[in-house]
Design an enzyme around this catalytic site. Structure first.
Site, PDB file in Angstrom:
ATOM      1  N   CYS A 126      -2.607  -5.550   0.600  1.00  0.00           N
ATOM      2  CA  CYS A 126      -1.779  -6.859   0.754  1.00  0.00           C
ATOM      3  C   CYS A 126      -1.954  -7.463   1.995  1.00  0.00           C
ATOM      4  CB  CYS A 126      -0.562  -5.919   1.833  1.00  0.00           C
ATOM      5  SG  CYS A 126       1.087  -7.629   1.233  1.00  0.00           S
ATOM      6  N   LYS A 181       8.831  -8.954  -1.115  1.00  0.00           N
ATOM      7  CA  LYS A 181       8.395  -9.493  -2.065  1.00  0.00           C
ATOM      8  C   LYS A 181       8.251  -8.007  -2.680  1.00  0.00           C
ATOM      9  CE  LYS A 181       3.998  -7.829   0.718  1.00  0.00           C
ATOM     10  NZ  LYS A 181       4.691  -6.518  -0.487  1.00  0.00           N
ATOM     11  N   ASP A 220       3.467  -5.336   6.280  1.00  0.00           N
ATOM     12  CA  ASP A 220       4.751  -4.046   5.464  1.00  0.00           C
ATOM     13  C   ASP A 220       4.006  -3.431   6.133  1.00  0.00           C
ATOM     14  OD1 ASP A 220       4.525  -5.911   3.424  1.00  0.00           O
ATOM     15  OD2 ASP A 220       3.315  -5.298   2.464  1.00  0.00           O
TER      16      ASP A 220
HETATM   17  C1  VGL Z   1       1.080  -2.368  -1.118  1.00  0.00           C
HETATM   18  C2  VGL Z   1      -0.064  -0.950  -2.824  1.00  0.00           C
HETATM   19  C3  VGL Z   1       1.395  -1.303  -3.263  1.00  0.00           C
HETATM   20  C4  VGL Z   1       0.965  -3.212   0.182  1.00  0.00           C
HETATM   21  C5  VGL Z   1       2.200  -2.341  -1.890  1.00  0.00           C
HETATM   22  O1  VGL Z   1       1.898  -3.772   0.709  1.00  0.00           O
HETATM   23  O2  VGL Z   1      -0.408  -3.466   0.601  1.00  0.00           O
HETATM   24  N1  VGL Z   1       0.329  -2.001  -1.720  1.00  0.00           N
HETATM   25  N2  VGL Z   1       2.221  -1.735  -2.873  1.00  0.00           N
END
Ligand code: VGL
Ligand code: ZN
Length: 201
Positions: A141, A97, A11
Site C-alpha cells: 500500500c 479502501k 494502513d
Molecule cells: C495491504 C496486503 C493486502 C496493504 C493490503 O495495505 O499494504 N497489503 N492488503
C-alpha cells in the site's frame, strides 16, 4: 495560495501488526515514529490523513475467493481497527479502501472519506502540496499510494524509518523503495522532519 504539506498514515491497523491476520514484521515498531510525525503536523495545524484497508468478508482479494491474502481488515472487526498506540487527532481525515469485492485496491488513491469523497480531491481542497507518507506495507500500500501520488503531481516524501514491508519475497521492500526513488520520491528520517517542515506558528 501557498501549498502546504500533509501527513498520510497508511494502513496502520491491527491486522498488519504482529499478532494480526497479515502481520508485517515489526509493523508495530513504527508507531512511536508515526506519533512523533503526528505531533509535528498537529503543532503546525497541517493536514493529517489516515487510510485503512476496509474489506467485506467476501472479496477476491482473499485466498478463499481467488486472491493472494488471508482474510484481514474485515470491516468492523478488531483487526481492522487502527493500532491502539496510534495517537490520531480527532480532526484526522480517515479514508477507506478495499470495499469493492472484485478489486485489490492497494493505493490510498482508491480510498474514500466517510462522505464518499476520493483522496485526490480531498487533498486538493485542503491545498496540499508535499505528501509525507508513512505506514504499512512498504511493498504494497505504501508503494502503490506513493506511485499514485507522484503521478498526480504531489511531491512524495517517504518517512524512511516509519514504514515497514511484508517481504513475501525477500527484498520486496528494498525493491519498492528503489521504485519510489525512481518516480521522484524523496526520503526523510522522522527525527529530521522538524527541519523540513515550515516552522510552527
Ligand atoms: C495491504 C496486503 C493486502 C496493504 C493490503 O495495505 O499494504 N497489503 N492488503
Ligand atoms: Zn487488503
Amino acid at each position: 495560495m501557498e501549498k502546504r504539506p500533509a501527513l498520510l498514515i497508511v494502513d496502520l491497523q491491527n491486522d498488519f501488526c504482529p499478532g494480526g491476520a497479515l502481520p508485517v514484521p515489526e509493523g508495530d515498531r513504527i508507531v512511536p515514529r508515526v506519533n512523533q510525525a503526528i505531533r509535528l503536523f498537529e503543532r503546525r495545524g497541517l493536514p493529517i490523513l489516515a487510510s485503512r484497508d476496509w474489506h467485506p468478508r467476501e472479496t477476491r482479494h482473499f485466498k478463499e475467493f481467488g486472491g493472494a491474502w488471508p482474510p484481514h481488515c474485515v470491516q468492523g472487526t478488531k483487526g481492522a481497527r487502527f493500532h491502539p498506540g496510534l495517537r490520531l487527532p480527532k480532526r484526522t481525515v480517515v479514508v477507506s479502501k478495499g470495499m469493492d469485492p472484485d478489486e485489490d485496491s492497494y493505493s490510498a488513491f482508491q480510498a474514500v472519506t466517510s462522505k464518499g469523497r476520493d483522496l485526490e480531491s480531498t487533498l486538493r481542497e485542503m491545498g496540499v502540496g508535499d505528501l509525507f507518507i508513512c505506514g504499512l506495507a512498504t511493498d504494497y500500500c505504501v508503494r502503490a499510494t506513493s506511485i499514485d501520488a507522484s503521478k498526480r503531481g504531489f511531491p512524495v516524501r517517504v518517512l524512511r524509518d516509519a514504514v515497514r514491508g511484508v517481504d513475501l519475497k525477500p527484498g520486496d521492500s528494498e525493491g519498492a523503495l528503489g521504485e519510489l526513488k525512481a518516480v521522484g520520491a524523496t526520503f526523510v528520517e522522522t527525527r529530521r522532519l522538524a527541519k523540513v517542515l515550515p516552522p510552527p506558528p
